[in-house]
Scaffold this motif. Structure first.
Motif, short mmCIF file in Angstrom:
data_model
loop_
_atom_site.label_atom_id
_atom_site.label_comp_id
_atom_site.label_asym_id
_atom_site.label_seq_id
_atom_site.Cartn_x
_atom_site.Cartn_y
_atom_site.Cartn_z
N PRO A 34 37.64 49.81 24.49
CA PRO A 34 37.16 49.54 25.86
C PRO A 34 38.06 48.61 26.66
O PRO A 34 38.22 48.77 27.87
N THR A 35 38.63 47.60 26.00
CA THR A 35 39.50 46.66 26.72
C THR A 35 40.96 47.06 26.67
O THR A 35 41.65 47.05 27.70
N LEU A 36 41.45 47.42 25.49
CA LEU A 36 42.88 47.73 25.35
C LEU A 36 43.25 48.96 26.17
O LEU A 36 44.17 48.93 26.98
N ARG A 37 42.52 50.06 25.97
CA ARG A 37 42.86 51.30 26.69
C ARG A 37 42.43 51.25 28.14
O ARG A 37 43.21 51.57 29.05
N ASP A 38 41.16 50.86 28.37
CA ASP A 38 40.59 51.01 29.71
C ASP A 38 40.93 49.87 30.66
O ASP A 38 40.67 49.98 31.86
N THR A 39 41.50 48.79 30.15
CA THR A 39 41.90 47.69 31.03
C THR A 39 43.38 47.37 30.88
O THR A 39 44.16 47.55 31.82
N PHE A 40 43.80 46.91 29.71
CA PHE A 40 45.18 46.44 29.54
C PHE A 40 46.20 47.55 29.75
O PHE A 40 47.19 47.37 30.47
N ILE A 41 45.99 48.69 29.08
CA ILE A 41 46.95 49.79 29.20
C ILE A 41 46.81 50.47 30.55
O ILE A 41 47.81 50.77 31.22
N ARG A 42 45.58 50.72 30.98
CA ARG A 42 45.34 51.40 32.26
C ARG A 42 46.01 50.67 33.42
O ARG A 42 46.58 51.28 34.32
N SER A 43 45.97 49.34 33.40
CA SER A 43 46.52 48.55 34.51
C SER A 43 48.04 48.58 34.57
O SER A 43 48.63 48.27 35.60
N GLY A 44 48.68 48.92 33.44
CA GLY A 44 50.14 48.90 33.40
C GLY A 44 50.70 47.62 32.83
O GLY A 44 51.93 47.47 32.70
N SER A 45 49.83 46.67 32.47
CA SER A 45 50.32 45.40 31.95
C SER A 45 50.72 45.48 30.48
O SER A 45 51.47 44.64 29.99
N THR A 46 50.22 46.51 29.78
CA THR A 46 50.41 46.60 28.33
C THR A 46 50.79 48.02 27.92
O THR A 46 50.26 48.99 28.44
N ARG A 47 51.70 48.10 26.97
CA ARG A 47 52.10 49.36 26.38
C ARG A 47 51.88 49.26 24.87
O ARG A 47 52.14 48.23 24.27
N VAL A 48 51.39 50.34 24.26
CA VAL A 48 51.18 50.34 22.81
C VAL A 48 51.98 51.47 22.17
O VAL A 48 52.03 52.59 22.69
N GLU A 49 52.62 51.13 21.08
CA GLU A 49 53.39 52.10 20.29
C GLU A 49 52.68 52.26 18.96
O GLU A 49 52.51 51.28 18.21
#
Length: 231
Positions: free
Chosen positions: A67-82
């Motif tokens: 809910p936070t990592l995908r829907d907030t951090f990644i969605r906003s463009g501030s975070t990328r996950v590999e």
């Protein structure tokens, strides 16, 4: 005069019609060595996750973080996950093939579904594998994994994402793809061992902007990501 008044009335409407911000969680690519990368390539926070589909800690992390990592951090463009695979057993490898078979567009959602139903397909797979082990030992590697995926119910997850029986067979018979997973997994376990030394390592293990973290739950990782600039 009428045209001027109309233009003045229209200006506030035009000013408020700003384009919607981009949803970076839909930006998914695959690196040269096979890792899936989700999010803004220029993100300030770069997260690497080493994962195993049969790891219960990974399943709990996936459920808590999404809910936070995908829907907030990644969605906003501030975070990328590999996302990098660290396979532990045959069921894990079968699940990995299913997830990757859906390609960049379906990988994230398929992975989430695999983790969400882990208890079910893992139990089914274990029950299937034991009485059928001797028979499956005679199969080629791809056919062996495919039989296990069908027996565990993993194939049903792939079909729900639009994969046909023919597509699943092609993915399990792709020896080059299986070799790529094996190479990635070997490199992942070496990285996990280095991050966890002198203790034995496990999944999930994380790297945030080049710094490795072992034995973290989502609450601990979230603090690190926010401190690094995740928003």
């Amino acid at each position: 005069m009428i045209r001027l008044i109309f233009a003045l009335l229209l200006l506030p409407l035009l000013a408020g019609a700003a384009p919607a911000p981009r949803d970076w969680s839909k930006a998914v690519t695959r690196s040269a060595d096979g890792a899936y990368v989700i999010g803004n390539p220029a993100a300030r926070v770069k997260l690497v996750e080493y994962l195993s589909y049969t790891c219960p800690h990974c399943a709990r992390y996936a459920q808590a973080s999404t809910p936070t990592l995908r829907d907030t951090f990644i969605r906003s463009g501030s975070t990328r996950v590999e996302l990098r695979h660290a396979t532990r057993d045959r069921l894990d490898l079968a699940a990995t093939v299913i997830a990757r078979c859906t390609g960049p567009a379906g990988f994230a959602a398929t992975s989430e579904r695999i983790f969400a139903t882990q208890e079910d397909w893992y139990e089914r797979g274990t029950r299937f594998e034991q009485p059928n082990a001797a028979r499956m030992a005679l199969y080629p590697q791809g056919a062996k994994l495919r039989a296990l995926a069908y027996g565990a119910g993993l194939a049903e997850i792939g079909k729900a994402r639009g994969l046909s029986d023919a597509a699943l067979t092609a993915c399990f018979d792709d020896t080059a793809a299986l070799l790529q997973i094996a190479r990635m997994s070997d490199a992942s376990w070496k990285a996990i061992a280095a991050a966890s030394a002198p203790q034995p390592g496990g999944t999930p293990t994380f790297v945030v902007n080049g710094k490795a973290y072992a034995t973290l739950d989502w609450a601990g990782l979230e603090k690190i990501l926010r401190a690094a600039g995740a928003r």
